[in-house]
Design a protein around this motif. Sequence first.
Motif, mmCIF file in Angstrom:
data_model
loop_
_atom_site.group_PDB
_atom_site.id
_atom_site.type_symbol
_atom_site.label_atom_id
_atom_site.label_comp_id
_atom_site.label_asym_id
_atom_site.label_seq_id
_atom_site.Cartn_x
_atom_site.Cartn_y
_atom_site.Cartn_z
ATOM 1 N N ARG A 34 0.846 -1.195 0.000
ATOM 2 C CA ARG A 34 0.000 0.000 0.000
ATOM 3 C C ARG A 34 0.876 1.237 0.000
ATOM 4 O O ARG A 34 1.774 1.371 0.824
ATOM 5 C CB ARG A 34 -0.905 0.030 1.216
ATOM 6 N N GLU A 38 -2.348 6.407 0.131
ATOM 7 C CA GLU A 38 -3.597 5.763 -0.284
ATOM 8 C C GLU A 38 -4.495 5.503 0.918
ATOM 9 O O GLU A 38 -4.019 5.246 2.016
ATOM 10 C CB GLU A 38 -3.314 4.428 -0.966
ATOM 11 N N THR A 43 -2.640 -1.336 -2.522
ATOM 12 C CA THR A 43 -2.472 -0.846 -3.881
ATOM 13 C C THR A 43 -2.165 -1.996 -4.829
ATOM 14 O O THR A 43 -2.519 -1.968 -6.002
ATOM 15 C CB THR A 43 -1.317 0.175 -3.934
#
Length: 69
Positions: A34, A38, A43
């Motif tokens: 990640r 975010e 991700t």
Amino acid sequence: MTRYGVTEDVDLVVIACLWWGSLHRTPIRVVLVRDLDETRPYTLALASTDLSTSDEHLVDRYASRWSME
């Protein structure tokens, strides 16, 4: 971690588990990445049967392969 030629800080979680079903009971690693900016849970999600390579190298390998395809 370096991905796509850029070095940045990320959150990285690795889960060791068994792939049940088509691979029978094969040990795998699930790697969740990640980006720190975010809000999504992750991700990038990778599943690999390669248990000996470092987590960072698996992500780097995926990123270099993805950029070619």
